[in-house]
Write a protein that holds these residues in place. Structure first.
Motif, PDB file in Angstrom:
ATOM      1  N   ASP A 213      -4.928   3.437   7.640  1.00 18.19           N
ATOM      2  CA  ASP A 213      -4.925   2.407   6.601  1.00 18.19           C
ATOM      3  C   ASP A 213      -5.269   2.991   5.233  1.00 18.19           C
TER       4      ASP A 213
ATOM      5  N   ARG B  61       0.844  -1.195   0.000  1.00 24.29           N
ATOM      6  CA  ARG B  61       0.000   0.000   0.000  1.00 24.29           C
ATOM      7  C   ARG B  61       0.878   1.243   0.000  1.00 24.29           C
TER       8      ARG B  61
ATOM      9  N   TYR C 160      -3.955   0.435  -2.534  1.00 24.31           N
ATOM     10  CA  TYR C 160      -3.498  -0.933  -2.275  1.00 24.31           C
ATOM     11  C   TYR C 160      -3.195  -1.621  -3.597  1.00 24.31           C
TER      12      TYR C 160
ATOM     13  N   VAL D 197       2.370  -5.004   3.047  1.00 21.72           N
ATOM     14  CA  VAL D 197       1.238  -5.270   3.932  1.00 21.72           C
ATOM     15  C   VAL D 197       1.236  -6.738   4.357  1.00 21.72           C
TER      16      VAL D 197
END
Length: 126
Positions: free
Chosen positions: A92, A38, A96, A48
């Protein structure tokens, strides 16, 4: 030529869950690794987690920042890997990417991977 396509990214709230998919085409290897990376705005791309496939089964490993919240799995019939993300946090938020390489083992660096998808945006609001 292996092609990877990510999907599933969207805007969610903190604490929500989200599942990303990485669909692969052109992959005929018996041993391979699929990873998720990511990249947040203004930051470097970071590892990740990954799933390593071999004849004996699969192994997964994760970055400490997501361990216990994120889970990677795969569907061999569909040639698709998944990133299940639970208890999402604003930190977060990122694009991604899934990546793949031939072989099995532990690979956490971008340069370890030969094939990349274009990414899917995940935004976690507080």
């Amino acid at each position: 030529q292996v092609q990877l396509v990510e999907s599933g990214g969207r805007l969610v709230q903190a604490g929500d869950s989200l599942r990303l998919s990485c669909a692969a085409s052109g992959r005929t290897f018996s041993r391979y690794v699929v990873a998720w990376f990511r990249q947040a705005t203004g930051k470097e791309r970071e590892f990740v987690g990954a799933i390593s496939w071999a004849w004996t089964g699969s192994n997964t490993y994760y970055a400490d920042s997501v361990k216990g919240r994120f889970t990677i799995s795969g569907d061999g019939v569909k040639n698709t890997e998944y990133l299940q993300m639970n208890s999402l946090k604003p930190e977060d938020t990122a694009v991604y990417y899934c990546a793949a390489r031939i072989g099995s083992g532990v690979y956490i660096k971008e340069n370890d991977y030969n094939y990349w998808g274009r990414g899917t945006q995940v935004t976690v609001s507080s």
